[in-house]
Design a protein around this motif. Structure first.
Motif, PDB file in Angstrom:
ATOM      1  N   SER A 115       0.838  -1.188   0.000  1.00 23.96           N
ATOM      2  CA  SER A 115       0.000   0.000   0.000  1.00 23.96           C
ATOM      3  C   SER A 115       0.880   1.248   0.000  1.00 23.96           C
ATOM      4  O   SER A 115       2.045   1.197   0.349  1.00 23.96           O
ATOM      5  CB  SER A 115      -0.899  -0.033   1.225  1.00 23.96           C
ATOM      6  OG  SER A 115      -0.981   1.230   1.826  1.00 23.96           O
ATOM      7  N   CYS A 116       0.282   2.390  -0.429  1.00 22.66           N
ATOM      8  CA  CYS A 116       1.036   3.652  -0.435  1.00 22.66           C
ATOM      9  C   CYS A 116       1.009   4.266   0.946  1.00 22.66           C
ATOM     10  O   CYS A 116       1.461   5.379   1.126  1.00 22.66           O
ATOM     11  CB  CYS A 116       0.429   4.618  -1.427  1.00 22.66           C
ATOM     12  SG  CYS A 116      -1.112   5.310  -0.855  1.00 22.66           S
ATOM     13  N   GLY A 150      -1.666   5.245   2.423  1.00 23.90           N
ATOM     14  CA  GLY A 150      -2.892   6.028   2.552  1.00 23.90           C
ATOM     15  C   GLY A 150      -3.946   5.235   3.292  1.00 23.90           C
ATOM     16  O   GLY A 150      -4.525   5.691   4.282  1.00 23.90           O
ATOM     17  N   CYS A 151      -4.179   3.993   2.833  1.00 25.05           N
ATOM     18  CA  CYS A 151      -5.207   3.166   3.468  1.00 25.05           C
ATOM     19  C   CYS A 151      -4.809   2.784   4.892  1.00 25.05           C
ATOM     20  O   CYS A 151      -5.672   2.671   5.760  1.00 25.05           O
ATOM     21  CB  CYS A 151      -5.459   1.912   2.646  1.00 25.05           C
ATOM     22  SG  CYS A 151      -6.355   2.244   1.135  1.00 25.05           S
ATOM     23  N   GLY A 161      -9.328  -0.783   0.261  1.00 24.50           N
ATOM     24  CA  GLY A 161      -8.734   0.096  -0.741  1.00 24.50           C
ATOM     25  C   GLY A 161      -8.765  -0.546  -2.112  1.00 24.50           C
ATOM     26  O   GLY A 161      -8.845  -1.762  -2.250  1.00 24.50           O
ATOM     27  N   ILE A 162      -8.706   0.285  -3.133  1.00 28.09           N
ATOM     28  CA  ILE A 162      -8.837  -0.229  -4.492  1.00 28.09           C
ATOM     29  C   ILE A 162      -7.592  -1.044  -4.876  1.00 28.09           C
ATOM     30  O   ILE A 162      -7.656  -1.948  -5.695  1.00 28.09           O
ATOM     31  CB  ILE A 162      -9.128   0.939  -5.473  1.00 28.09           C
ATOM     32  CG1 ILE A 162      -9.934   0.425  -6.656  1.00 28.09           C
ATOM     33  CG2 ILE A 162      -7.887   1.631  -5.925  1.00 28.09           C
ATOM     34  CD1 ILE A 162     -11.335   0.017  -6.297  1.00 28.09           C
ATOM     35  N   CYS A 163      -6.459  -0.741  -4.256  1.00 28.85           N
ATOM     36  CA  CYS A 163      -5.240  -1.513  -4.517  1.00 28.85           C
ATOM     37  C   CYS A 163      -5.447  -2.962  -4.115  1.00 28.85           C
ATOM     38  O   CYS A 163      -5.047  -3.882  -4.817  1.00 28.85           O
ATOM     39  CB  CYS A 163      -4.073  -0.971  -3.715  1.00 28.85           C
ATOM     40  SG  CYS A 163      -3.416   0.539  -4.334  1.00 28.85           S
ATOM     41  N   ILE A 222      -3.933   1.712  -8.945  1.00 31.04           N
ATOM     42  CA  ILE A 222      -3.032   2.412  -9.861  1.00 31.04           C
ATOM     43  C   ILE A 222      -1.685   1.706  -9.984  1.00 31.04           C
ATOM     44  O   ILE A 222      -0.894   2.027 -10.851  1.00 31.04           O
ATOM     45  CB  ILE A 222      -2.787   3.874  -9.427  1.00 31.04           C
ATOM     46  CG1 ILE A 222      -2.322   3.943  -7.980  1.00 31.04           C
ATOM     47  CG2 ILE A 222      -4.008   4.722  -9.649  1.00 31.04           C
ATOM     48  CD1 ILE A 222      -1.703   5.267  -7.630  1.00 31.04           C
ATOM     49  N   PHE A 223      -1.429   0.740  -9.110  1.00 32.68           N
ATOM     50  CA  PHE A 223      -0.160   0.008  -9.201  1.00 32.68           C
ATOM     51  C   PHE A 223      -0.298  -1.264 -10.038  1.00 32.68           C
ATOM     52  O   PHE A 223       0.649  -2.029 -10.172  1.00 32.68           O
ATOM     53  CB  PHE A 223       0.340  -0.380  -7.813  1.00 32.68           C
ATOM     54  CG  PHE A 223       0.579   0.806  -6.919  1.00 32.68           C
ATOM     55  CD1 PHE A 223       1.506   1.771  -7.265  1.00 32.68           C
ATOM     56  CD2 PHE A 223      -0.123   0.953  -5.735  1.00 32.68           C
ATOM     57  CE1 PHE A 223       1.716   2.859  -6.445  1.00 32.68           C
ATOM     58  CE2 PHE A 223       0.087   2.041  -4.917  1.00 32.68           C
ATOM     59  CZ  PHE A 223       1.010   3.005  -5.275  1.00 32.68           C
ATOM     60  N   GLY A 283     -12.313   2.456  -2.588  1.00 31.04           N
ATOM     61  CA  GLY A 283     -11.931   3.801  -2.181  1.00 31.04           C
ATOM     62  C   GLY A 283     -10.439   3.970  -2.259  1.00 31.04           C
ATOM     63  O   GLY A 283      -9.689   3.015  -2.098  1.00 31.04           O
ATOM     64  N   CYS A 284     -10.022   5.190  -2.550  1.00 35.97           N
ATOM     65  CA  CYS A 284      -8.591   5.479  -2.613  1.00 35.97           C
ATOM     66  C   CYS A 284      -8.368   6.847  -2.015  1.00 35.97           C
ATOM     67  O   CYS A 284      -8.589   7.826  -2.658  1.00 35.97           O
ATOM     68  CB  CYS A 284      -8.097   5.444  -4.050  1.00 35.97           C
ATOM     69  SG  CYS A 284      -6.367   5.902  -4.196  1.00 35.97           S
ATOM     70  N   ALA A 285      -8.037   6.954  -0.765  1.00 33.15           N
ATOM     71  CA  ALA A 285      -8.007   5.878   0.202  1.00 33.15           C
ATOM     72  C   ALA A 285      -9.418   5.564   0.717  1.00 33.15           C
ATOM     73  O   ALA A 285     -10.274   6.432   0.708  1.00 33.15           O
ATOM     74  CB  ALA A 285      -7.149   6.299   1.382  1.00 33.15           C
TER      75      ALA A 285
HETATM   76  S1  SF4 Z   1      -6.128   2.446  -2.544  1.00 30.64           S
HETATM   77 FE1  SF4 Z   1      -5.145   4.444  -2.795  1.00 30.64          FE
HETATM   78  S2  SF4 Z   1      -4.679   5.107  -0.712  1.00 30.64           S
HETATM   79 FE2  SF4 Z   1      -5.105   2.919  -0.627  1.00 30.64          FE
HETATM   80  S3  SF4 Z   1      -3.115   1.954  -0.792  1.00 30.64           S
HETATM   81 FE3  SF4 Z   1      -3.942   2.101  -2.862  1.00 30.64          FE
HETATM   82  S4  SF4 Z   1      -3.134   4.012  -3.693  1.00 30.64           S
HETATM   83 FE4  SF4 Z   1      -2.850   4.070  -1.465  1.00 30.64          FE
END
Ligand code: SF4
Lengths: 145, 286
Positions: free
Chosen positions: A17-18, A20-21, A83-85, A91-92, A114-116
């Motif tokens: 994860s980035c 954010g979540c 989270g959408i990840c 996005i990754f 959700g992001c996040a």
């Molecule tokens: S869903 Fe968005 S906020 Fe959550 S880990 Fe992925 S990029 Fe980060």
């Protein structure tokens, strides 16, 4: 009586994860949202946990880790992808090392988009997971008896 | 009759202990500006754990904590039925040692660290517990709880220093900050969950219930300090128990965890100064 709904203990794992979540998951513990009022405890130990909360996508490196965490949890157990990840890679998804959502390696029960993902959404997802947890327990009991 | 009393103690003690733990969690949450869980939450937790699968690491690993529970029950029964305080304390220590062995039995590095810290804690609080028993004997010429609580003057009059020292080490026994280095209620993600790391399901529930018995044990000793043969003093003693428990909750929330060296030093200095000086003065005057 089924008590698993009254005291769900959560294990939080950060895939890739980035952060954010992760921050939002921790925000649930703050006085504003206070998930402890539902009996929810954020444990760090898979053997104590009922719900595996995964943020971020799964990559080549952490597949064995995620699998091991899941296997160490006692039955009944559910997986929540936050989270959408965690649901699809987000996005990754196109990254060279990212495999995709958590459902590529584990049976995911609840997806929280959700992001996040907002704390309200995470709590909502966990509450949904509780219903599934209860059903799993009933099923396990039927199988045993 | 005696069997009825024993069964009553075995059933009621964990109920009281669990309720106290629940109240503790609510008060702690309110102190942190949160709403907190329902008061019955500890019971929900334990009942859930009983319904869950228990993962077995090896057979000895589980055996030890069941033995530990039996000794905790034994201690509580002896103490509450007015028995020998010294026997109760020794039985409880034996129970704690089995708990430590349970941590070592799993061979997990986290459990091992937890066990080592638990041993350090036992080392820190045990002298004061023994001095407390000795103090009761000095004050009332008996090790039996039923004799001590039917004296005409409460033991606290003779043993103020011992009482303060006992409340000090109670922080270890109730597993509260700043002395919760082996098993804290709050650090769910930290190494302080040590010994419990490899326990799950019913076994973890047993550890929790053992702790409830220990809470009742600790507060009973506080009760013994205040009780005399008049009924009013019994009420005062119960109020004192509530006050001590509340004080421990405040301390728990106000202090950060100490290193083991500091914890050990603090406990031994308090034991040495307050406990022994109190006993010296007492033996001089009596
Ligand atoms: S869903 Fe968005 S906020 Fe959550 S880990 Fe992925 S990029 Fe980060």
């Amino acid at each position: 009586m089924n008590f698993v709904k009254k005291s769900p203990w959560i294990l939080h794992y950060d895939g890739s994860s980035c952060n954010g979540c992760d921050i939002e998951v921790l925000a649930c513990l703050t006085p504003l949202y206070d998930v402890e009022r539902f009996g929810i405890i954020n444990t760090g130990n898979p053997k104590h946990a009922d719900i595996l909360l995964i943020t971020g996508s799964v990559n080549e490196q952490n597949i064995p880790v995620v699998k091991q965490l899941y296997e160490q949890m006692a039955m009944p157990k559910v997986v929540v992808a936050v989270g959408i990840c965690a649901t699809s890679g987000g996005i990754f998804a196109e990254c060279y090392n990212v495999v995709g959502g958590v459902d590529k390696v584990l049976p995911v029960d609840v997806y929280v988009p959700g992001c996040a993902a907002r704390p309200e959404a995470i709590i909502d997802g966990v509450v949904k997971a509780l219903g599934i947890l209860e059903e799993k327990q009933k099923f396990a009991r039927k199988k045993n008896s | 009759m005696i069997i009825l009393i024993i069964i009553g103690i075995i059933i009621l003690a964990p109920l009281v202990g669990g309720l106290l733990t629940g109240i503790d969690r609510v008060i702690t949450a309110r102190m942190q500006g949160r709403q907190g869980p329902p008061i019955l939450q500890p019971f929900y937790d334990v009942l859930k754990l009983i319904q869950k699968e228990s993962i077995e690491v090896n057979s000895m690993h589980r055996f030890y904590i069941y033995i530990s529970l039996i000794f905790a029950v034994f201690t509580t029964v002896i103490l509450l039925s007015g028995g020998d305080i010294l026997l109760a304390v020794f039985a409880l220590t034996l129970g704690s040692i089995f708990f430590v062995l349970g941590g070592y039995a799993s061979n997990s590095p986290y459990s091992t660290i937890g066990s080592e810290r638990e041993l350090l804690q036992i080392m820190a609080y045990e002298p004061m517990v023994l001095l407390t028993c000795v103090g009761f004997y000095y004050a009332d010429k008996s090790f039996f709880v039923k004799d001590i609580i039917s004296a005409s003057i409460p033991s606290i009059v003779y043993l103020p220093g011992v009482f303060i020292g006992f409340v000090f080490i109670l922080t270890f026994k109730l597993r509260k900050s700043p002395f919760d280095l082996s098993m804290s209620h709050h650090g769910h993600q930290e190494i302080v969950k040590g010994i419990t790391t490899e326990y799950s399901g019913r076994d973890l529930a047993v550890i929790e219930i053992t702790h409830w018995y220990e809470v009742v044990f600790a507060l009973t000793l506080v009760f013994v300090f205040f009780a005399t043969k008049s009924p009013i003093s019994r009420i005062v003693a119960v109020v004192a128990c509530a006050a001590v428990y509340f004080l421990e909750i405040i301390i728990d929330n106000a202090f950060a965890r100490l290193k083991w060296q500091q914890a050990l030093n603090a406990a031994w200095i308090v034991t040495g100064v307050l406990g022994t000086i109190n006993l010296l003065i007492l033996s001089y005057f009596r």
